[in-house]
Design a protein around this motif. Structure first.
Motif, PDB file in Angstrom:
ATOM      1  N   LEU A 172       0.886  -1.172   0.000  1.00  0.00           N
ATOM      2  CA  LEU A 172       0.000   0.000   0.000  1.00  0.00           C
ATOM      3  C   LEU A 172       0.918   1.214   0.000  1.00  0.00           C
ATOM      4  O   LEU A 172       1.588   1.486   1.001  1.00  0.00           O
ATOM      5  N   ALA A 173       0.993   1.911  -1.137  1.00  0.00           N
ATOM      6  CA  ALA A 173       1.948   3.022  -1.270  1.00  0.00           C
ATOM      7  C   ALA A 173       1.311   4.330  -0.821  1.00  0.00           C
ATOM      8  O   ALA A 173       0.270   4.723  -1.345  1.00  0.00           O
ATOM      9  N   TYR A 174       1.953   4.974   0.154  1.00  0.00           N
ATOM     10  CA  TYR A 174       1.582   6.360   0.474  1.00  0.00           C
ATOM     11  C   TYR A 174       2.107   7.163  -0.720  1.00  0.00           C
ATOM     12  O   TYR A 174       3.227   7.673  -0.703  1.00  0.00           O
ATOM     13  N   ALA A 175       1.313   7.225  -1.783  1.00  0.00           N
ATOM     14  CA  ALA A 175       1.826   7.695  -3.065  1.00  0.00           C
ATOM     15  C   ALA A 175       1.856   9.219  -3.148  1.00  0.00           C
ATOM     16  O   ALA A 175       2.832   9.804  -3.607  1.00  0.00           O
ATOM     17  N   GLU A 215       3.517  11.477  -8.939  1.00  0.00           N
ATOM     18  CA  GLU A 215       3.963  10.643  -7.812  1.00  0.00           C
ATOM     19  C   GLU A 215       3.251   9.284  -7.821  1.00  0.00           C
ATOM     20  O   GLU A 215       3.871   8.247  -7.598  1.00  0.00           O
ATOM     21  N   VAL A 216       1.941   9.307  -8.052  1.00  0.00           N
ATOM     22  CA  VAL A 216       1.189   8.050  -8.043  1.00  0.00           C
ATOM     23  C   VAL A 216       1.632   7.168  -9.211  1.00  0.00           C
ATOM     24  O   VAL A 216       1.831   5.958  -9.051  1.00  0.00           O
ATOM     25  N   ILE A 227      -2.904   2.403  -3.672  1.00  0.00           N
ATOM     26  CA  ILE A 227      -2.291   3.726  -3.585  1.00  0.00           C
ATOM     27  C   ILE A 227      -3.038   4.577  -2.571  1.00  0.00           C
ATOM     28  O   ILE A 227      -4.202   4.302  -2.252  1.00  0.00           O
ATOM     29  N   MET A 228      -2.368   5.608  -2.053  1.00  0.00           N
ATOM     30  CA  MET A 228      -2.978   6.412  -0.999  1.00  0.00           C
ATOM     31  C   MET A 228      -2.729   7.896  -1.220  1.00  0.00           C
ATOM     32  O   MET A 228      -1.675   8.281  -1.708  1.00  0.00           O
ATOM     33  N   PHE A 246      -6.440   6.514 -12.066  1.00  0.00           N
ATOM     34  CA  PHE A 246      -5.863   5.188 -11.783  1.00  0.00           C
ATOM     35  C   PHE A 246      -6.958   4.210 -11.350  1.00  0.00           C
ATOM     36  O   PHE A 246      -7.913   4.601 -10.677  1.00  0.00           O
ATOM     37  N   ASP A 247      -6.748   2.953 -11.678  1.00  0.00           N
ATOM     38  CA  ASP A 247      -7.751   1.941 -11.345  1.00  0.00           C
ATOM     39  C   ASP A 247      -7.409   1.110 -10.116  1.00  0.00           C
ATOM     40  O   ASP A 247      -8.210   0.285  -9.689  1.00  0.00           O
ATOM     41  N   LEU A 248      -6.234   1.290  -9.553  1.00  0.00           N
ATOM     42  CA  LEU A 248      -5.891   0.497  -8.363  1.00  0.00           C
ATOM     43  C   LEU A 248      -6.771   0.908  -7.187  1.00  0.00           C
ATOM     44  O   LEU A 248      -7.279   2.032  -7.145  1.00  0.00           O
TER      45      LEU A 248
END
Ligand code: PBG
Length: 304
Positions: A172-175, A215-216, A227-228, A246-248
């Motif tokens: 889970l990316a703090y994007a 960034e994302v 993503i976050m 984005f679709d994530l």
């Protein structure tokens, strides 16, 4: 006819666990939130699982800190111990996430390793994040959540997890994480305020929305599974834009300052805290977040 609904399934509870304390400690700037002992953490997580909260994210507060943040990846580090305990306690009833960063573990409070000049060394830091991710994976984490905003962190962590046999651990990316004044109470809770300077060299500028897409996109290309956007309420436009692009699965972090402002105003009788909480967290979902990390997770779950 409501377009947006908030369910317990949408919530992740952030929790603090501290090494070397006998009793849970209240955090004065976050009324209702505790620094847990290993024992009180087990009870809290069991209660959350019983309420149907699907996931928690752990933040560790080590008893001692050093320049390289050794507690972050030590097998006996506070989060690794907590992960093992919680797996025992709740099995697979609940997803165990862990924050992956160094600021809780470094004596200087920065999210990375410092050069001799006191600048954060991006690439030296990536090796530390990779080691933390592997240590968390070995302790039983399901999802690692890198929050340090170093360039290349998702790719470095993915490579380290894959080459150590942890191909099934998600990231889970703090994007899109902004350099926000709303993290103040968290820094009390995690005892991680930087001893000098600020985090503006690695976190994002609040004036920038298009940069969030850049960034994302980097994190997605490096292998992020989710993503976050963080914080949430002052960045609803960013959440909506990222949702469109984005679709994530998309998370938003309803951060400590957002929590404490509601608690403070409610304690003074100036607002109806329960009503405002529901309105805020629902708005974060309406903007496009699939799930919300919020210190109100337990209260919201109890009210459903
Ligand atoms: C860094 C980290 C921070 C938060 C989550 N991870 C603090 C920071 O960047 O200074 C803040 C969360 C909150 O305010 O609730 N490891």
């Amino acid at each position: 006819m409501a377009e947006t609904r908030l369910s317990v399934d949408d919530l992740v509870a952030p929790l603090f666990v501290k090494e070397g304390i006998d009793e849970p400690q209240p955090i004065p700037s976050m009324p209702g939130v505790l620094q847990h002992t290993q024992e009180s953490l087990r009870k809290e997580v069991r209660a959350l699982a019983d309420l149907g909260v699907p996931a928690v994210i752990l933040f560790g507060v080590p008893a001692t800190k050093d320049a390289r943040g050794s507690g972050g990846d030590a097998p006996s580090g506070v989060v690794q111990v907590a992960l093992k305990n919680l797996r025992d306690e709740v099995g697979d009833r609940l997803v165990l996430m862990a924050d992956n960063c160094l600021d809780e573990y470094t004596d200087h409070g920065h999210c990375g390793i410092l050069t001799a000049d006191g600048e954060v060394d991006n690439d030296a830091t990536l090796e530390r994040y990779a080691a933390i991710a592997v240590a968390q994976a070995e302790a039983g984490v399901d999802v690692v959540a890198p929050s340090g905003m170093m360039d290349g962190q998702v790719g470095a962590i993915r490579a380290a997890l894959d080459s150590s046999g942890h191909t099934d651990i998600a990231i889970l990316a703090y994007a899109a994480k902004y350099a926000s004044a709303l993290y103040g109470p968290f820094r009390d809770a995690a005892e991680c305020a930087p001893k000098f300077g600020d985090r503006k060299a690695y976190q994002m500028d609040a004036r920038n929305a298009r940069e969030a897409i850049t960034e994302v996109a980097l994190d997605v290309a490096e292998g992020a599974d989710m993503i976050m956007v963080k914080p949430a309420l002052a960045y609803l436009d960013v959440i909506a834009t990222v949702r469109d692009a984005f679709d994530l699965p998309l998370a938003a972090y309803h951060v400590s300052g957002e929590y404490s402002m509601v608690q403070a105003a409610a304690a003074n009788g100036w607002i109806d805290g329960d009503a405002v909480t529901l309105e805020h967290v629902t708005a974060i979902r309406r903007a496009g977040a699939d799930f919300v990390l919020t210190y109100f997770a337990r209260q919201l779950a109890e009210r459903q």
